[in-house]
Design a protein around this motif. Structure first.
Motif, PDB file in Angstrom:
ATOM      1  N   MET A   1       0.859  -1.193   0.000  1.00 24.86           N
ATOM      2  CA  MET A   1       0.000   0.000   0.000  1.00 24.86           C
ATOM      3  C   MET A   1       0.890   1.236   0.000  1.00 24.86           C
ATOM      4  SD  MET A   1      -3.107   0.918   2.618  1.00 24.86           S
ATOM      5  CE  MET A   1      -3.980  -0.557   2.104  1.00 24.86           C
ATOM      6  N   PRO A   2       0.649   2.171  -0.897  1.00 27.68           N
ATOM      7  CA  PRO A   2       1.537   3.353  -0.985  1.00 27.68           C
ATOM      8  C   PRO A   2       1.434   4.214   0.264  1.00 27.68           C
ATOM      9  CG  PRO A   2      -0.423   3.630  -2.356  1.00 27.68           C
ATOM     10  CD  PRO A   2      -0.438   2.208  -1.896  1.00 27.68           C
ATOM     11  N   ALA A   3       2.560   4.888   0.552  1.00 27.64           N
ATOM     12  CA  ALA A   3       2.596   5.765   1.735  1.00 27.64           C
ATOM     13  C   ALA A   3       1.845   7.054   1.461  1.00 27.64           C
ATOM     14  CB  ALA A   3       4.048   6.068   2.097  1.00 27.64           C
ATOM     15  N   THR A   4       1.256   7.589   2.488  1.00 28.33           N
ATOM     16  CA  THR A   4       0.546   8.863   2.410  1.00 28.33           C
ATOM     17  C   THR A   4       1.265   9.867   3.298  1.00 28.33           C
ATOM     18  OG1 THR A   4      -1.550   7.733   2.079  1.00 28.33           O
ATOM     19  CG2 THR A   4      -1.655  10.021   2.782  1.00 28.33           C
ATOM     20  N   SER A   5       1.564  11.044   2.766  1.00 27.89           N
ATOM     21  CA  SER A   5       2.219  12.058   3.591  1.00 27.89           C
ATOM     22  C   SER A   5       1.239  12.598   4.620  1.00 27.89           C
ATOM     23  CB  SER A   5       2.745  13.194   2.721  1.00 27.89           C
ATOM     24  OG  SER A   5       1.664  13.953   2.198  1.00 27.89           O
ATOM     25  N   LEU A   6       1.778  13.169   5.690  1.00 27.75           N
ATOM     26  CA  LEU A   6       0.912  13.717   6.741  1.00 27.75           C
ATOM     27  C   LEU A   6       0.069  14.861   6.198  1.00 27.75           C
ATOM     28  CD1 LEU A   6      -0.093  13.900   9.611  1.00 27.75           C
ATOM     29  CD2 LEU A   6       1.961  15.213  10.205  1.00 27.75           C
ATOM     30  N   ALA A   7       0.651  15.692   5.342  1.00 31.06           N
ATOM     31  CA  ALA A   7      -0.111  16.809   4.775  1.00 31.06           C
ATOM     32  C   ALA A   7      -1.290  16.296   3.951  1.00 31.06           C
ATOM     33  CB  ALA A   7       0.800  17.693   3.926  1.00 31.06           C
ATOM     34  N   ASP A   8      -1.057  15.248   3.140  1.00 33.12           N
ATOM     35  CA  ASP A   8      -2.146  14.683   2.336  1.00 33.12           C
ATOM     36  C   ASP A   8      -3.215  14.062   3.227  1.00 33.12           C
ATOM     37  OD1 ASP A   8      -0.944  15.479   0.004  1.00 33.12           O
ATOM     38  OD2 ASP A   8       0.077  13.558  -0.336  1.00 33.12           O
ATOM     39  N   TRP A   9      -2.770  13.410   4.288  1.00 35.86           N
ATOM     40  CA  TRP A   9      -3.727  12.804   5.226  1.00 35.86           C
ATOM     41  C   TRP A   9      -4.609  13.881   5.867  1.00 35.86           C
ATOM     42  CZ3 TRP A   9      -5.462   8.119   6.807  1.00 35.86           C
ATOM     43  CH2 TRP A   9      -6.119   8.051   8.033  1.00 35.86           C
ATOM     44  N   LEU A  10      -4.002  14.984   6.266  1.00 32.36           N
ATOM     45  CA  LEU A  10      -4.761  16.061   6.888  1.00 32.36           C
ATOM     46  C   LEU A  10      -5.731  16.704   5.894  1.00 32.36           C
ATOM     47  CD1 LEU A  10      -1.967  17.738   9.041  1.00 32.36           C
ATOM     48  CD2 LEU A  10      -3.902  16.399   9.870  1.00 32.36           C
ATOM     49  N   ARG A  11      -5.299  16.841   4.635  1.00 33.03           N
ATOM     50  CA  ARG A  11      -6.195  17.431   3.633  1.00 33.03           C
ATOM     51  C   ARG A  11      -7.435  16.562   3.428  1.00 33.03           C
ATOM     52  NH1 ARG A  11      -1.202  18.070   0.748  1.00 33.03           N
ATOM     53  NH2 ARG A  11      -0.404  20.211   0.997  1.00 33.03           N
ATOM     54  N   ALA A  74      10.158   5.499   9.468  1.00 34.10           N
ATOM     55  CA  ALA A  74      10.936   5.508   8.235  1.00 34.10           C
ATOM     56  C   ALA A  74      10.183   4.882   7.068  1.00 34.10           C
ATOM     57  CB  ALA A  74      12.258   4.760   8.445  1.00 34.10           C
ATOM     58  N   ALA A  75       9.247   3.989   7.336  1.00 29.37           N
ATOM     59  CA  ALA A  75       8.496   3.317   6.270  1.00 29.37           C
ATOM     60  C   ALA A  75       7.123   2.943   6.804  1.00 29.37           C
ATOM     61  CB  ALA A  75       9.243   2.077   5.794  1.00 29.37           C
ATOM     62  N   THR A  76       6.230   2.558   5.912  1.00 34.45           N
ATOM     63  CA  THR A  76       4.879   2.182   6.337  1.00 34.45           C
ATOM     64  C   THR A  76       4.912   0.834   7.053  1.00 34.45           C
ATOM     65  OG1 THR A  76       4.438   1.137   4.206  1.00 34.45           O
ATOM     66  CG2 THR A  76       3.806   3.463   4.475  1.00 34.45           C
ATOM     67  N   VAL A  77       3.992   0.677   8.019  1.00 38.52           N
ATOM     68  CA  VAL A  77       3.922  -0.528   8.838  1.00 38.52           C
ATOM     69  C   VAL A  77       2.466  -0.965   8.919  1.00 38.52           C
ATOM     70  CG1 VAL A  77       4.234  -1.442  11.171  1.00 38.52           C
ATOM     71  CG2 VAL A  77       5.957   0.075  10.188  1.00 38.52           C
ATOM     72  N   PRO A  78       2.161  -2.248   8.779  1.00 37.68           N
ATOM     73  CA  PRO A  78       0.771  -2.702   8.920  1.00 37.68           C
ATOM     74  C   PRO A  78       0.350  -2.763  10.382  1.00 37.68           C
ATOM     75  CG  PRO A  78       2.201  -4.553   8.403  1.00 37.68           C
ATOM     76  CD  PRO A  78       3.054  -3.324   8.296  1.00 37.68           C
ATOM     77  N   LEU A 110       0.720   2.321   8.086  1.00 35.11           N
ATOM     78  CA  LEU A 110       0.772   3.312   9.160  1.00 35.11           C
ATOM     79  C   LEU A 110       2.123   4.012   9.177  1.00 35.11           C
ATOM     80  CD1 LEU A 110      -0.895   1.226  12.021  1.00 35.11           C
ATOM     81  CD2 LEU A 110      -1.900   3.172  10.830  1.00 35.11           C
ATOM     82  N   ARG A 111       2.113   5.301   9.511  1.00 35.60           N
ATOM     83  CA  ARG A 111       3.330   6.095   9.663  1.00 35.60           C
ATOM     84  C   ARG A 111       3.252   6.891  10.952  1.00 35.60           C
ATOM     85  NH1 ARG A 111       6.503   7.522   5.321  1.00 35.60           N
ATOM     86  NH2 ARG A 111       7.766   8.400   6.999  1.00 35.60           N
TER      87      ARG A 111
END
Length: 746
Positions: A1-11, A74-78, A110-111
């Protein structure tokens, strides 16, 4: 699953979720962020992450630790991997972390902010870094080969932190040549060498030594809080008794300091000698005396006179407080304590320079003390009504589990001090909250007053006069009766049943206030539930017969008496020479000294003079004590709580965030910038805005508000003129605050 930046998550979050985030993490809204990117950057700073972690409980922090163990910084985690590390369901904890943006992303990716590792430490869960050399080996079999001394070293490091300092770290030898446990473990590859003096326990070995668990399961569950069930009325009555005793002690303290104000120390505070005197006079220990002193100053009843020789002097608020009903007096003290930004419990300890900390000194100031008190009382409020904790230590453990990162080194002691002080104030009884305190925590002040009024014993309108000239008050007296008893008798013992003693001195004191013998006889005759002993009547008549035969006035002062022999006796006494008494008529003496001084000296010499006013009536010359002007105490929006964002403020900030995001996404073409250095030429900006108004096109603007906060907006201009841009949203933007502008392409 691709990572999502915090800014994108907040938007992608809803406006309600963002508003709740701003209310939960208050620091993110100061100053208001211009767009989501700024909000994300601010939310990921170490300082902000540390503040957000202060309200997390031990289990939620363990989940955050597990995310770091899994490398989510550092990377996404399930989420499944995190649950496996914790050993239980983590859904609720992840929701709490997401709400504070301490974690983000879907369950499969998760990040966490990289700053979380800086805040929680380099060794999450107390584990070291993984060892590639152990990844493909049977770690359990290799562990079985070590001796007892080597295993002891590993066990100590497994408890955390996983690093240790030793001189053996710099020695690189084969296993056959190793002489110490550390050398043997390094040779076996069961320890990692960080430098010449530091070794580290690999993560795989640490987990194995913990029986395969990253966390101790016992630490992940909230400790039990044993309670005693009581009737609510019983708790209220017990607390009311403590409240009455506190009011009596505060009243005694105020009257004592009215007559003899204690000095203020050069460094500020109350001296040891004065504190011991308070404790002795009130028959309390020094800790209770400190609390009383802090309360009267915190409530504004006493203040520093700030004179050349400063003293702690009661203010004019003292008189109104003394004249108020008991429940109102209690409310004043309770409210002052809840809002007191100080920790009285620190008094008697030592500061950083190993100097004693004095009561009322600046060293006791702790701005977050009201918040800490409210946490304790709120925990008690969660118990069923009437229930009380069996022990304070159990409450300490529960609150430490709920917020292990909050409170610093004084966290546990503050809980103990709060419980002791709340009990003394009558806010807590038998380990549980009273009805009035529960209402006070809900900001229902009138309800709290009414509840305390019901709990306090009803004032009694009678006393019990004994044959030994003692008077027993079987409860708190009505205000007028209490004042009368204080005038005519001295308190011999205080408590729930106060014992007064009537003496010649106390009767004379009552007569000095203008009361007559007939009024004193009527007082005891009408207010005593027992027959008035004959001895008391004789005492009043005997003192009254001698009282006032010798009268004085100001000349400086004068004395007059129809008995010339008595005046001759006065003139023959050494007092006459000391106070310059001389006869100006057969029945009149005068003195240059003040009348109060002359009368005091005559009483000490065995006479019984009385002071009279211009009309010849007896007057009371006793000083009422010194007073300072009362100082208004600042009101708080909520007891013990820092200022928070209102719903309207949060909604407005979120609206600006969305506008800033829209502006960043839609800006096109060339941008007109305002002149640097504060220039006033806005011609280019005005031309562009006029064009946008004429063509009914949206325009992107950079704007700085009156507080200096920069933001971006997309505005559809309605009109431009008079140095102001007015948008379709009815907002007005002064042209001199617009820093840049550009047309927006549809």
């Amino acid at each position: 699953m691709p990572a999502t930046s915090l800014a994108d998550w907040l938007r992608a979050e809803s406006d309600d979720a963002l508003a709740e985030l701003l209310r939960t993490r208050r620091d993110l809204s100061t100053p208001p962020p211009s767009d989501t990117a700024v909000l994300a950057t601010r939310a990921g700073t170490p300082g902000s992450v540390a503040r957000a972690c202060e309200d997390l409980d031990t289990f939620t922090l363990a989940v955050l630790d597990a995310l770091l163990v899994a490398g989510a910084d550092a990377a996404t985690v399930p989420a499944a991997e995190v649950a496996g590390l914790v050993g239980r369901d983590v859904t609720a904890a992840l929701a709490k972390l997401r709400a504070r943006v301490l974690a983000w992303g879907e369950d499969g990716a998760l990040r966490v902010p990289p700053a979380a590792r800086d805040v929680l430490g380099p060794f999450p869960a107390g584990l070291g870094t993984p060892s590639p050399a152990l990844a493909a080996t049977d770690v359990e079999a290799r562990l079985a080969e070590v001796g007892e001394d080597e295993r002891a070293v590993l066990t100590a490091l497994a408890a955390g932190p996983p690093i240790g300092r030793t001189r053996d770290a710099g020695v690189d030898v084969a296993l056959s040549e190793a002489a110490t446990p550390v050398q043997k473990l390094l040779a076996r590859g069961l320890l990692l060498r960080r430098d010449d003096q530091t070794v580290e326990l690999p993560r795989e070995l640490g987990v194995l030594l913990r029986d395969g668990a990253v966390f101790d399961p016992d630490t992940l569950a909230e400790p039990e809080l044993p309670v005693h069930p009581h009737q609510t009325d019983t708790v209220d009555a017990a607390a009311a008794g403590e409240a009455m005793e506190l009011l009596r002690q505060v009243e005694s303290l105020l009257r004592s300091w009215s007559q003899t104000p204690p000095p203020v120390l050069k460094a500020g505070g109350l001296g040891v000698r004065e504190l011991k005197k308070v404790a002795k006079d009130l028959e309390v220990d020094e800790r209770r005396a400190t609390l009383l002193a802090e309360l009267v100053v915190g409530a504004g009843l006493v203040a520093d006179s700030e004179n050349t020789v400063p003293e702690w002097v009661p203010t004019t608020l003292t008189d109104s407080w003394l004249a108020s009903p008991s429940v109102q007096r209690w409310m004043t003290l309770a409210q002052a304590w809840l809002e007191l930004p100080r920790l009285p419990g620190l008094a008697g300890g030592r500061d950083a320079k190993d100097k004693p900390i004095a009561p009322l000194s600046e060293e006791l100031r702790r701005p977050l003390a009201p918040v800490a008190r409210r946490r304790v009382l709120t925990a008690l409020a969660e118990l069923p009504a009437g229930s009380g904790v069996k022990g304070v230590d159990e409450l300490v453990n529960v609150l430490a589990w709920r917020a292990p990162r909050r409170g610093g080194r004084l966290r546990d002691e503050t809980v103990r001090w709060t419980m002791a002080e709340a009990t003394a104030l009558g806010l807590v009884g038998l380990g549980g909250l009273t009805t009035g305190t529960r209402l006070l925590l809900e900001d229902d002040r009138s309800g709290a007053v009414e509840a305390m009024y019901d709990a306090l014993p009803a004032p009694v309108d009678h006393v019990l006069v004994q044959a030994d000239l003692t008077v027993v008050a079987p409860g708190p007296l009505e205000t007028e009766l209490a004042a009368a008893m204080s005038a005519v008798a001295d308190v011999e013992s205080a408590g729930h049943a106060t014992v007064y003693r009537v003496t010649e001195t106390s009767v004379r004191r009552a007569l000095d206030t203008g009361r007559t013998a007939d009024e004193l006889h009527a007082l005891f005759r009408t207010k005593s539930a027992t027959p008035v002993p004959q001895g008391l009547s004789y005492l009043i008549d005997d003192v009254a017969r001698r009282h006032g035969r010798l009268r004085g006035g100001a000349a400086g002062s004068f004395l007059r008496c129809d008995d010339e022999a008595l005046l001759a006796e006065v003139l023959a006494n050494p007092v006459a020479a000391e106070y310059d008494l001389r006869m100006i008529a057969p029945t009149v003496l005068i003195s240059s000294a003040a009348l109060a001084e002359v009368l005091e000296a005559l009483r000490a010499a065995g006479f019984a003079p009385a002071a009279e006013g211009p009309d010849g009536r007896v007057v009371d010359l006793r000083p009422s004590g010194r007073r300072l002007p009362g100082r208004t105490r600042s009101a708080r929006a909520r007891v013990g709580e820092p200022a928070t964002l209102t719903e309207e403020q949060a909604v407005r900030i979120v609206s600006n965030l969305r506008a800033g995001d829209q502006a960043s996404a839609r800006r096109r073409g060339s941008t007109v910038h305002a002149p640097r250095g504060g220039g006033a030429d806005t011609t280019a900006t005005l031309d562009l805005l006029s064009l946008a108004t004429l063509e009914q096109r949206e325009v992107w603007i950079g704007f700085v508000d009156s507080r200096g906060t920069a933001s971006q907006r997309v505005v559809r201009p309605l009109r431009v003129g008079g140095g102001v841009l007015e948008g379709a949203d009815h907002e007005r933007y002064p042209l001199h605050r617009i820093t840049s502008a550009a047309l927006v392409e549809d």
